[in-house]
Write an enzyme that holds these catalytic residues in place. Sequence first.
Site, short mmCIF file in Angstrom:
data_model
loop_
_atom_site.label_atom_id
_atom_site.label_comp_id
_atom_site.label_asym_id
_atom_site.label_seq_id
_atom_site.Cartn_x
_atom_site.Cartn_y
_atom_site.Cartn_z
N LYS A 86 0.84 -1.21 0.00
CA LYS A 86 0.00 0.00 0.00
C LYS A 86 0.86 1.25 0.00
O LYS A 86 0.37 2.35 0.20
CB LYS A 86 -0.90 0.00 1.23
N HIS A 136 25.53 -10.90 0.88
CA HIS A 136 24.67 -11.97 1.43
C HIS A 136 25.58 -12.72 2.41
O HIS A 136 26.06 -13.82 2.11
CB HIS A 136 24.18 -12.86 0.28
#
Length: 324
Positions: A86, A136
């Site tokens: 949203k 990572h």
Amino acid sequence: MSHRIGHMLGIEPLSAEEIVFLLDQAKPFQEIQRHPLKKLATLRGKTVALAFFEPSTRTRISFATAASRLGADAMNLQAESSSVKKGESLLDTVLTLDAMKPDCIVMRHSASGAADFVARHLPIPVINAGDGTHEHPTQALLDALTIRDRLGKLDGLNVTILGDILHSRVARSNIHLLSKFGCRFALSGPAMWLPKEIECIGPPGTSIRRVPRIEQALEGADVIITLRVQQERLHEPALSVDEYVLQYQLTEQRLAGARPGALVLHPGPMIRGLEIEPAVADGPQSCVLEQVTNGLAVRMALLFLLIGSGADASPAKESPYAAD
Ligand code: CP
């Protein structure tokens, strides 16, 4: 010397000694994976927030399982069905999670630097589970544990990395880690995925060669790290899948040009028949599933060190694996 870890944002700032310490801390947790009863109470009452803004199978489930096996609860943000959709900002989202009082947050995000950004705003430890093309770190640690277990050392190895190096945080974290142990690197793949800047990763004097011909890059390799190729990226240089397979796939025939018994690693997800031949993926030199199992041990060790009593742990004084 005690190793207090505040966050785990990347491999680059860690010393070789700190890496050896982390790998040694993972050893007892490797044992637990082999035990019929795998659940501990070490982190009972603690909560680990998992905030994955990008898809993940291995890393997310591995952290969730690591937390559960240590007795912690996991709080799971599903980015696809969250208020991120949203338009909520990253900062507002993580502040909302933090308001529910987790003890640490494990996050993956498509933006390089996202984990550092969150670490500057939250009062709890942040673990980078992959940020853009930057790092990572837990992948590199589990890869290093796998290599050290199989070869008995990390020092001075010839490491070949194949595929899309330009977009790979796994490649960067592995180069950061293994270069601290004097490893030498041959990087191979299509030229547009072999950026010149990658030669500057690692301490001064690190040997990093870009070698377009895969056969040449594999000569003398002790360890081969194959990276996932995203088919959609093949359209960038207009290289067909067939051409990629023909020129760059790790096949049994090509693997024969590496050192006998050279290890084959792949971080996953693995696209069989594209970057790697199925016979290699399933062959005796493949460490793919071992990497996944070791990921659990590494992540359990990290959670123990960050939010458990392991925060006061000392490194093994005379590790047989200690760096020079
Ligand atoms: N290796 C790795 O990061 O895999 P996932 O994207 O499935 O987590």
